[in-house]
Design a protein around this motif. Structure first.
Motif, PDB file in Angstrom:
ATOM      1  N   ARG A 243     -47.779   9.595  -0.927  1.00 18.20           N
ATOM      2  CA  ARG A 243     -46.680  10.141  -0.135  1.00 18.20           C
ATOM      3  C   ARG A 243     -47.224  10.812   1.120  1.00 18.20           C
ATOM      4  O   ARG A 243     -48.222  11.527   1.063  1.00 18.20           O
ATOM      5  CB  ARG A 243     -45.918  11.159  -0.989  1.00 18.20           C
ATOM      6  CG  ARG A 243     -44.790  11.857  -0.312  1.00 18.20           C
ATOM      7  CD  ARG A 243     -44.062  12.755  -1.341  1.00 18.20           C
ATOM      8  NE  ARG A 243     -43.090  13.583  -0.680  1.00 18.20           N
ATOM      9  CZ  ARG A 243     -43.152  14.908  -0.584  1.00 18.20           C
ATOM     10  NH1 ARG A 243     -44.150  15.565  -1.136  1.00 18.20           N
ATOM     11  NH2 ARG A 243     -42.216  15.584   0.038  1.00 18.20           N
ATOM     12  N   LEU A 244     -46.546  10.568   2.228  1.00 18.44           N
ATOM     13  CA  LEU A 244     -46.822  11.244   3.491  1.00 18.44           C
ATOM     14  C   LEU A 244     -45.522  11.904   3.908  1.00 18.44           C
ATOM     15  O   LEU A 244     -44.457  11.282   3.819  1.00 18.44           O
ATOM     16  CB  LEU A 244     -47.273  10.237   4.559  1.00 18.44           C
ATOM     17  CG  LEU A 244     -47.544  10.786   5.963  1.00 18.44           C
ATOM     18  CD1 LEU A 244     -48.747  11.733   5.959  1.00 18.44           C
ATOM     19  CD2 LEU A 244     -47.775   9.640   6.941  1.00 18.44           C
ATOM     20  N   TYR A 245     -45.577  13.147   4.308  1.00 22.30           N
ATOM     21  CA  TYR A 245     -44.340  13.790   4.748  1.00 22.30           C
ATOM     22  C   TYR A 245     -44.588  14.695   5.945  1.00 22.30           C
ATOM     23  O   TYR A 245     -45.721  15.039   6.262  1.00 22.30           O
ATOM     24  CB  TYR A 245     -43.665  14.548   3.597  1.00 22.30           C
ATOM     25  CG  TYR A 245     -44.389  15.783   3.127  1.00 22.30           C
ATOM     26  CD1 TYR A 245     -44.052  17.044   3.619  1.00 22.30           C
ATOM     27  CD2 TYR A 245     -45.394  15.705   2.171  1.00 22.30           C
ATOM     28  CE1 TYR A 245     -44.697  18.180   3.178  1.00 22.30           C
ATOM     29  CE2 TYR A 245     -46.039  16.836   1.718  1.00 22.30           C
ATOM     30  CZ  TYR A 245     -45.693  18.076   2.224  1.00 22.30           C
ATOM     31  OH  TYR A 245     -46.340  19.201   1.788  1.00 22.30           O
TER      32      TYR A 245
ATOM     33  N   PRO B  17     -51.261  19.367  -0.624  1.00 19.59           N
ATOM     34  CA  PRO B  17     -50.291  18.878  -1.615  1.00 19.59           C
ATOM     35  C   PRO B  17     -50.910  17.834  -2.549  1.00 19.59           C
ATOM     36  O   PRO B  17     -51.557  16.896  -2.095  1.00 19.59           O
ATOM     37  CB  PRO B  17     -49.192  18.236  -0.773  1.00 19.59           C
ATOM     38  CG  PRO B  17     -49.380  18.749   0.608  1.00 19.59           C
ATOM     39  CD  PRO B  17     -50.842  19.056   0.741  1.00 19.59           C
ATOM     40  N   THR B  18     -50.704  18.005  -3.833  1.00 20.77           N
ATOM     41  CA  THR B  18     -51.221  17.054  -4.812  1.00 20.77           C
ATOM     42  C   THR B  18     -50.463  15.736  -4.685  1.00 20.77           C
ATOM     43  O   THR B  18     -49.242  15.712  -4.699  1.00 20.77           O
ATOM     44  CB  THR B  18     -51.056  17.612  -6.241  1.00 20.77           C
ATOM     45  OG1 THR B  18     -51.734  18.862  -6.309  1.00 20.77           O
ATOM     46  CG2 THR B  18     -51.622  16.657  -7.269  1.00 20.77           C
ATOM     47  N   GLY B  19     -51.212  14.648  -4.535  1.00 22.55           N
ATOM     48  CA  GLY B  19     -50.614  13.320  -4.458  1.00 22.55           C
ATOM     49  C   GLY B  19     -49.952  12.998  -3.135  1.00 22.55           C
ATOM     50  O   GLY B  19     -49.370  11.938  -2.965  1.00 22.55           O
ATOM     51  N   ALA B  20     -50.038  13.929  -2.183  1.00 22.45           N
ATOM     52  CA  ALA B  20     -49.373  13.731  -0.893  1.00 22.45           C
ATOM     53  C   ALA B  20     -50.255  14.266   0.233  1.00 22.45           C
ATOM     54  O   ALA B  20     -51.244  14.952   0.000  1.00 22.45           O
ATOM     55  CB  ALA B  20     -48.032  14.451  -0.870  1.00 22.45           C
ATOM     56  N   MET B  21     -49.875  13.907   1.446  1.00 19.65           N
ATOM     57  CA  MET B  21     -50.509  14.455   2.633  1.00 19.65           C
ATOM     58  C   MET B  21     -49.377  14.852   3.568  1.00 19.65           C
ATOM     59  O   MET B  21     -48.399  14.123   3.705  1.00 19.65           O
ATOM     60  CB  MET B  21     -51.413  13.422   3.306  1.00 19.65           C
ATOM     61  CG  MET B  21     -52.155  13.973   4.517  1.00 19.65           C
ATOM     62  SD  MET B  21     -53.259  12.730   5.269  1.00 19.65           S
ATOM     63  CE  MET B  21     -54.543  12.640   4.027  1.00 19.65           C
ATOM     64  N   CYS B  22     -49.518  16.009   4.167  1.00 15.28           N
ATOM     65  CA  CYS B  22     -48.496  16.487   5.092  1.00 15.28           C
ATOM     66  C   CYS B  22     -49.018  16.366   6.523  1.00 15.28           C
ATOM     67  O   CYS B  22     -50.087  16.875   6.842  1.00 15.28           O
ATOM     68  CB  CYS B  22     -48.143  17.936   4.787  1.00 15.28           C
ATOM     69  SG  CYS B  22     -46.918  18.633   5.908  1.00 15.28           S
TER      70      CYS B  22
END
Length: 166
Positions: free
Chosen positions: A119-121, A80-85
């Motif tokens: 962002r982390l989700y 994910p761009t700008g995030a980590m899952c």
């Protein structure tokens, strides 16, 4: 005892993740039958799928140890761009409630921040009240809940929880 993490790259550890997944899914998804829980483990955590994810270069898997005992695993999806899952976080029943999950979230957030992500989700089964409590303790906020067909004829409500810092 403080947990340690080892990044998974070798076949024997990939196979160990698949074996752990079957045991953990049966322990964890108690509202499903053991047969359905094992089928979920086979579909979503087979050694072939895990190996493919690792070798795609977009998902990093880690074994979780207490001392020399493997007690679970987690994966970080970097696509994910700008995030980590935090795409997987599973612990054996005996390892739960010891702060291991919170330490993994802190570790993942530190990696995400260091990589310039804001962002982390993670996604969890909406009926999993323990997972919901965990997300709240780790200061995630509920984003959305959507139905997802996880096996033919088996649909679960999946909730996305997110943590933003910029």
């Amino acid at each position: 005892m403080k947990p340690t993490y080892k990044q998974v790259t070798k076949t024997r550890y990939i196979e160990q993740i698949s074996q752990l997944a079957e045991e953990i899914f049966v322990q964890h998804y108690t509202k499903l039958t053991p047969k359905v829980a094992r089928a979920l483990a086979e579909k979503y955590q087979s050694d072939i799928l895990t190996d493919d994810e690792i070798h795609s270069g977009t998902v990093n898997y880690f074994m979780i140890y207490l001392g020399s005992d493997p007690v679970g695993y987690f994966a970080l999806d970097l696509t994910p761009t700008g995030a980590m899952c935090l795409s997987r976080l599973f612990l054996l029943e005996k390892a739960r409630g010891q702060g291991i999950g919170r330490s993994i979230v802190a570790y993942a957030q530190k990696l995400a921040e260091g990589d310039g992500r804001s962002r982390l989700y993670l996604r969890v089964w909406a009926k999993d009240l323990k997972a919901e409590g965990f997300c709240k303790k780790c200061r995630f906020r509920k984003s959305e809940t959507v139905p997802m067909e996880v096996l033919p004829g088996v649909t679960l409500e999946i909730t996305t929880w997110e943590k933003l810092w910029r």
